[in-house]
Structure formats: C-alpha cells, structure tokens
Design a protein around this motif. Structure first.
Motif, PDB file in Angstrom:
ATOM      1  N   ASP A 198       0.832  -1.206   0.000  1.00  0.00           N
ATOM      2  CA  ASP A 198       0.000   0.000   0.000  1.00  0.00           C
ATOM      3  C   ASP A 198       0.869   1.258   0.000  1.00  0.00           C
ATOM      4  O   ASP A 198       0.506   2.283  -0.599  1.00  0.00           O
ATOM      5  CB  ASP A 198      -0.931   0.002   1.213  1.00  0.00           C
ATOM      6  CG  ASP A 198      -2.191  -0.814   0.984  1.00  0.00           C
ATOM      7  OD1 ASP A 198      -2.484  -1.154  -0.185  1.00  0.00           O
ATOM      8  OD2 ASP A 198      -2.895  -1.127   1.963  1.00  0.00           O
ATOM      9  N   ALA A 199       2.010   1.187   0.682  1.00  0.00           N
ATOM     10  CA  ALA A 199       2.926   2.332   0.690  1.00  0.00           C
ATOM     11  C   ALA A 199       3.471   2.597  -0.714  1.00  0.00           C
ATOM     12  O   ALA A 199       3.601   3.752  -1.135  1.00  0.00           O
ATOM     13  CB  ALA A 199       4.073   2.082   1.669  1.00  0.00           C
ATOM     14  N   VAL A 200       3.784   1.532  -1.445  1.00  0.00           N
ATOM     15  CA  VAL A 200       4.225   1.679  -2.837  1.00  0.00           C
ATOM     16  C   VAL A 200       3.147   2.374  -3.652  1.00  0.00           C
ATOM     17  O   VAL A 200       3.414   3.322  -4.415  1.00  0.00           O
ATOM     18  CB  VAL A 200       4.557   0.298  -3.443  1.00  0.00           C
ATOM     19  CG1 VAL A 200       4.733   0.399  -4.960  1.00  0.00           C
ATOM     20  CG2 VAL A 200       5.804  -0.290  -2.805  1.00  0.00           C
ATOM     21  N   ILE A 205       0.518   7.320  -6.133  1.00  0.00           N
ATOM     22  CA  ILE A 205      -0.666   8.182  -6.179  1.00  0.00           C
ATOM     23  C   ILE A 205      -0.285   9.649  -5.997  1.00  0.00           C
ATOM     24  O   ILE A 205      -0.752  10.530  -6.730  1.00  0.00           O
ATOM     25  CB  ILE A 205      -1.691   7.751  -5.112  1.00  0.00           C
ATOM     26  CG1 ILE A 205      -2.354   6.425  -5.531  1.00  0.00           C
ATOM     27  CG2 ILE A 205      -2.749   8.819  -4.887  1.00  0.00           C
ATOM     28  CD1 ILE A 205      -3.241   5.809  -4.467  1.00  0.00           C
ATOM     29  N   VAL A 206       0.576   9.949  -5.022  1.00  0.00           N
ATOM     30  CA  VAL A 206       0.926  11.350  -4.727  1.00  0.00           C
ATOM     31  C   VAL A 206       2.256  11.755  -5.358  1.00  0.00           C
ATOM     32  O   VAL A 206       2.784  12.820  -5.053  1.00  0.00           O
ATOM     33  CB  VAL A 206       0.962  11.598  -3.202  1.00  0.00           C
ATOM     34  CG1 VAL A 206      -0.400  11.351  -2.590  1.00  0.00           C
ATOM     35  CG2 VAL A 206       2.027  10.739  -2.525  1.00  0.00           C
ATOM     36  N   GLU A 274      -8.303  10.489  -4.261  1.00  0.00           N
ATOM     37  CA  GLU A 274      -8.705  11.886  -4.081  1.00  0.00           C
ATOM     38  C   GLU A 274      -8.601  12.335  -2.623  1.00  0.00           C
ATOM     39  O   GLU A 274      -8.397  13.529  -2.340  1.00  0.00           O
ATOM     40  CB  GLU A 274     -10.124  12.115  -4.596  1.00  0.00           C
ATOM     41  CG  GLU A 274     -11.175  11.191  -4.039  1.00  0.00           C
ATOM     42  CD  GLU A 274     -11.380   9.951  -4.900  1.00  0.00           C
ATOM     43  OE1 GLU A 274     -12.484   9.371  -4.828  1.00  0.00           O
ATOM     44  OE2 GLU A 274     -10.444   9.561  -5.635  1.00  0.00           O
ATOM     45  N   ASP A 275      -8.743  11.400  -1.665  1.00  0.00           N
ATOM     46  CA  ASP A 275      -8.589  11.760  -0.256  1.00  0.00           C
ATOM     47  C   ASP A 275      -7.169  12.241   0.033  1.00  0.00           C
ATOM     48  O   ASP A 275      -6.957  13.190   0.801  1.00  0.00           O
ATOM     49  CB  ASP A 275      -8.932  10.572   0.640  1.00  0.00           C
ATOM     50  CG  ASP A 275     -10.379  10.127   0.490  1.00  0.00           C
ATOM     51  OD1 ASP A 275     -11.249  10.998   0.334  1.00  0.00           O
ATOM     52  OD2 ASP A 275     -10.637   8.908   0.531  1.00  0.00           O
ATOM     53  N   LYS A 310      -3.528  -3.080 -10.049  1.00  0.00           N
ATOM     54  CA  LYS A 310      -2.454  -3.823 -10.715  1.00  0.00           C
ATOM     55  C   LYS A 310      -1.089  -3.462 -10.124  1.00  0.00           C
ATOM     56  O   LYS A 310      -0.201  -4.321 -10.037  1.00  0.00           O
ATOM     57  CB  LYS A 310      -2.496  -3.568 -12.218  1.00  0.00           C
ATOM     58  CG  LYS A 310      -3.680  -4.262 -12.911  1.00  0.00           C
ATOM     59  CD  LYS A 310      -3.576  -4.164 -14.414  1.00  0.00           C
ATOM     60  CE  LYS A 310      -4.729  -4.888 -15.106  1.00  0.00           C
ATOM     61  NZ  LYS A 310      -4.705  -6.357 -14.910  1.00  0.00           N
ATOM     62  N   LEU A 311      -0.918  -2.215  -9.724  1.00  0.00           N
ATOM     63  CA  LEU A 311       0.328  -1.830  -9.072  1.00  0.00           C
ATOM     64  C   LEU A 311       0.463  -2.552  -7.731  1.00  0.00           C
ATOM     65  O   LEU A 311       1.567  -3.020  -7.385  1.00  0.00           O
ATOM     66  CB  LEU A 311       0.377  -0.318  -8.867  1.00  0.00           C
ATOM     67  CG  LEU A 311       1.562   0.223  -8.053  1.00  0.00           C
ATOM     68  CD1 LEU A 311       2.885  -0.269  -8.618  1.00  0.00           C
ATOM     69  CD2 LEU A 311       1.520   1.752  -7.997  1.00  0.00           C
TER      70      LEU A 311
END
Length: 579
Positions: A198-200, A205-206, A274-275, A310-311
């Motif tokens: 999730d960190a990856v 994402i950001v 978006e959060d 997929k990531l």
C-alpha cells in the motif's frame, strides 16, 4: 536554525516520552506476567463425551496423562498477537467452536481447571510422541480419503496479467517528485507486507519517493529486524523502478535525514486517491517528508481504480520476495517435510493462543480460574465483554476451534495418521492438554523446533518476523495448506497460493463444527467435504465480505483465457475496481 515542521517531535520530548513509557511498562509488566496461581495435578482424560481435564470417575473409556504444574501461568505475546490486536479495527480475532470442554461431565465431581505451564509436566509435544497410555477415541475414525485429496483445483484458464501498458507513465525523476513518504509498519508480518504494498501504491498516487519502510519493532521479542533481513531489498527496488523511486534514509538529502524535519503524515483510513490529493499532498509539497509514524493499517480502500490494483499486485506478487536467508531456512524445512511421506505434506496455520481465546469470552475447559484469568486480560486490553454466555457462543459457532476439533476436521477431509503435517503457530494455550489430542491423530506433526538443529534454532531466537517469514514460505509451498483462522496470515497464504497456480487451500468452517459434531462419522465427513474451500478461482468482488487484492487477485490481476467457465461466485464487477 530551521523551524521545526508542524507535527514533528523534538529530540527532548521524544526522550521524555520514552522514559514515561518505560516507567509505565515497568509498573504493569508484573501484572501482565501474572496468571492464576496453580499447584495441582492435572489428568488429561478421554471419555465418551470428549476430552476432559478431571478428577473423579468419567464415563466410558478413559486414559490419563498426569501433568504436574506448580508455576504461574506466563503471559505470552505470540507471533501474531500484534497483527490481530492492531489490525482490522484493533481486533482481528474471530471465533469458531468446540462442542465439549465446558466443565465436568454429569455425574463427575466439579474440578477447577487452570492453564498448566507449557512443558512443566515433562511431555514436550513438539519433539516427543504421545505417551503410550494416552488414547484419543477419534484416532480410530476411518480416513476414507477421496481420490482428489492431494489434487490442486483446476485453474479454469486464469493467469496473472499485470504487465504495464505501453503508454504507462514512467517513474518521475527523483529530484522532481513531490517529496518523500516514510512509513512505520505495524501488526504481524502478513499485515506489514500488505502495508508495504500500500505504501508503494500511495507513493505512486501522490508522486512521491518511498523511503524503505520500517518493520514493526516487537516489544515482547525485542525483534529489531530490518527490511533487508526479511525481504530482498535490491530486487524490490529493481522490480518497481518503473513505478516509483525507493531510497534508504541515508540516501535522502542531508537536510531531510533528521526525524525532527519530518512532517507527521495523516493516514486516510480506507482512503481513495482523491482523499490523499486533498488531505496530504499540500503538506507533502510544503514539508517534503510525510512520516506515517502512528500506524499504517488499511491506508487505502479495498477497491481502487484498476491501474492501482495492478500496481498493488506488481508490488505484492512480483517485487516483494523474501531474503535469501529466509528462503534458505524455508526450503530446508520444505525438503525435510517432503522426505517424510512420499514427497507430500500438509502445512497448517493454527491460532490458539491466549490473546484470541481471551478475546472470544468462550470456555476452554479451565473452569473458574481460566474465566477469571481471561476476564483480567480483557480488562487490561480494554476489550468488550460478550453479550452472550460462553455456552451460547459455542452453540452459535463463535468460539475458536480447539486443536481436537481441527484434527477431527482434517481426518474428515481424508488425511490419516501417516500424513506429514507442518504446524505454524504461536505459543498454544495449554499445549500439553490440547496437543496430546491432536498429535494422537497426526503423529507425524512437525514444527520448526522438531525439524531444525539447536544451532539453527539459536539463529532464530527472538526473531519473530523472521520466523513468521519462514512459516509463510513453508505454508505457501506446502502441497495442501490447512488454515484455521480468518486473519491476515490466512489472506497472505491464500493470495500467494492462488497466484502460484491455485494450490489446494482448505479453510476450516469453524461456524459449522458445532452443528455436526454429534452426527455419525459418515455424515460428518460428508458435511466437511461439502463445505471445503479448495483454493479454486473465485471472484473477490463476489464474496459476502470485502476481500483485498492481497487475499485474492481475481479478477483485477488475473485474466481468464477465452472460453473458460464462469466463476462459481461470478457477479458484475463493481465500478470501483475500474473494470
């Protein structure tokens, strides 16, 4: 001197906080180590109605093992206690059932039964056979193995499909990202592995650079194993080089390497992209480092847009692999297990430790002393009391399955006494009492302790994450995996075995066991085989409960060849998955 970023801690305050925490632990540790004081002789007895600890005369055939215990019961933080206390709403503890063990039989004298002290009685269940004078009546139940007992389920044409499309944007150059994300992982190893992935994904994402995550420091085991001791860091960085930049702290700019300069990140529980755009990205750009220090459990939603699912899969199933040392230990255990019974073995995960049993509010045959002991644990951990009696919880199938019940389930599936069985577990509650029953039915039961040399075991001492990694490797590569608990490790193993070609994976239906324990053996076997979950293809979006991509990569990260049969739980895929 540069101003301290918002959310940071000065070194002075961190030291004061550490002193306060240590003082508090020194005060409460004696209480944690306490348990009901016992000084009595226990007899493990089998009667017609089940496995009892008792005095007085029981019904039917009985045989006894005498266990002397004159020590206090020790508090034990098991390998996965943190995983389940800190994950899934701070309590990932689910429950199953056992039909007996609620007290003395009718006609017997009531006996107060309290937890014995592990191997205090002299019988070491991991390395010694069950005493000759002990008999479990369930041992005589016929096996009746089906022809497909060891067969993997058909893959129905499903294959991994996680390649990046040709127009996939490459990772942003290191000096052009929005900053750095630093994550302190929490929970057991399975949960930490999910959090790494999730960190990856969050870093992508950001548009941030990921700093190599810090594994949970286990306060009980004093395990300070770093990322590279458990995982292959070089491979991890290489496989994800087209997604994000990954650096060590000492590779960050000098002015950003001090924790005093790190902004406290704000995890968005089950957040969507978006959060984070709204809540975290502005602060990341301002302070350059976002430190998710106070837990990182479920930072992203169960279902994300397809590119991010997929990531997650590329991170989990392709990039994150164990270190050579973990693989070396794991492969040695696999080879030893395969050498025991014609090249095949069952790998089983058993959760039957004090923490989960106390949380359940169920009765496990320990009488008033056990009830008081577990009540104290619930109070100390601020766990709620059950809204039903222990008897009703058991009747409703809400109590953790005892080893006796698990053994009967495995026999019902068709596994016999000649089956090599590798057990991964923490410290089993009242092991002499419960594992005598299990080992009588499966004498080829093995653990790390029974398979490794004293020198090898010494290398693992105090390494909870490392030992969990070895267990995960063995269970992933077992011919059949038998899982007894719906926790993070269950999803870790199930997801990996699905990804590796739908290896047979059985899940104990603990909710079913109270309903069928009194049925005839033929009926019992028919029922457990009807409800077996053999690891075949299933749609994670079609389950009655949310299933993360780490527990089942279908359909987001696996694709079916044309003409394949529909999934047994096929439904229209949710819009959130992006399909």
């Amino acid at each position: 001197m540069a101003p301290r970023p918002k959310g940071g801690f000065t070194r002075r305050w961190r030291i004061l906080l550490l002193i306060a925490v240590c003082a508090g632990l020194a005060f409460i540790r004696p209480a944690l180590k306490g348990g009901p004081k016992v000084d009595e002789t226990f007899s493990l007895k089998h009667g017609r109605d089940g496995f009892k600890v008792g005095g007085g005369k029981g019904k039917g055939q009985s045989s006894q093992i005498t266990i002397k215990n004159d020590a206090r019961v020790q508090w034990d933080e098991t390998l996965e206690a943190q995983e389940n206390a800190q994950g899934e709403g701070r309590s990932d503890l689910e429950t199953g059932a056992d039909g007996s063990g609620g007290g003395a039989e009718t006609g017997e004298a009531a006996v107060t039964k309290t937890p014995p002290e592990g191997e205090a009685g002299g019988w070491d269940w991991e390395t010694m056979p069950v005493p000759e004078d002990f008999h479990n009546p369930d041992t005589d139940l016929p096996t009746n193995p089906p022809e497909d007992l060891w067969d993997d389920p058909p893959d129905e044409g499903w294959r991994p499909c996680i390649k990046r499309p040709k127009n996939y944007p490459p990772a942003t150059p290191l000096n052009e990202t929005n900053g750095y994300i630093m994550v302190n992982l929490d929970g057991g190893l399975s949960q930490q592995m999910f959090e790494i992935c999730d960190a990856v994904t969050l870093a992508r994402i950001v548009n941030a650079t990921l700093v190599v995550p810090k594994l949970e420091y286990d306060a009980f085991w004093k395990d300070a194993s770093g990322f590279s001791e458990i995982f292959d860091l070089d491979f991890f960085r290489y496989r994800l080089r087209k997604e994000i930049n990954i650096v060590r702290v000492d590779e960050m700019p000098k002015e950003l390497q001090s924790e005093d300069m790190w902004h406290m990140g704000n995890r968005q529980y089950l957040g969507q992209p978006e959060d984070y755009y709204r809540e975290e990205l502005p602060a990341l750009r301002e302070h350059r480092v976002a430190w998710f220090r106070l837990g990182f459990y479920n930072p992203l939603a169960i279902y994300l847009p397809l590119q991010y699912e997929k990531l997650r899969c590329r991170a989990k199933y392709d990039a994150l692999r164990f270190s050579e040392r973990v693989v070396g230990f794991g492969q040695k255990l696999v080879e030893k297990m395969r050498g025991m019974g014609g090249g095949r073995f069952v790998g089983m995960h058993l959760r039957f430790e004090e923490d989960m049993l106390a949380h359940s509010s169920c009765d496990f045959g320990g009488g008033e002393a056990e009830a008081a002991y577990f009540a104290q644990m619930r109070t100390e951990r601020k766990w709620p009391e059950a809204d039903r009696t222990a008897e009703q919880l058991r009747k409703d199938g809400q109590c953790p399955s005892e080893p006796r019940e698990v053994a009967k389930w495995l026999r019902g599936l068709g596994f016999g006494p000649d089956t090599p069985l590798y057990l991964a577990s923490g410290k089993i509650y009242r092991a002499e009492y419960h594992m005598a029953n299990f080992k009588a039915m499966f004498p080829q039961l093995q653990t790390k302790r029974s398979l490794l040399s004293p020198a090898e075991l010494a290398e693992l001492k105090g390494k909870s994450n490392f030992m969990a990694a070895v267990d995960l490797y063995v269970l992933t590569h077992a011919d059949v995996a038998a899982l007894t608990f719906h926790g993070q490790m269950r999803w870790q193993i199930a997801g990996e075995r699905t990804w590796k070609g739908f290896k047979k994976t059985q899940m104990l239906p603990n909710w079913l066991m109270p309903c069928i324990e009194d049925k005839s053996w033929d009926e019992f076997q028919a029922e457990v085989r009807k409800w077996e979950m053999s690891g075949g293809p299933r749609n994670r979006s079609g389950e009655a409960y949310p299933v993360a991509i780490y527990g089942n990569p279908i359909p987001d990260c696996m694709c079916q060849k044309p003409g394949g049969p529909p999934l047994i739980n096929a439904v229209k895929i949710t819009e959130a998955s992006g399909l």
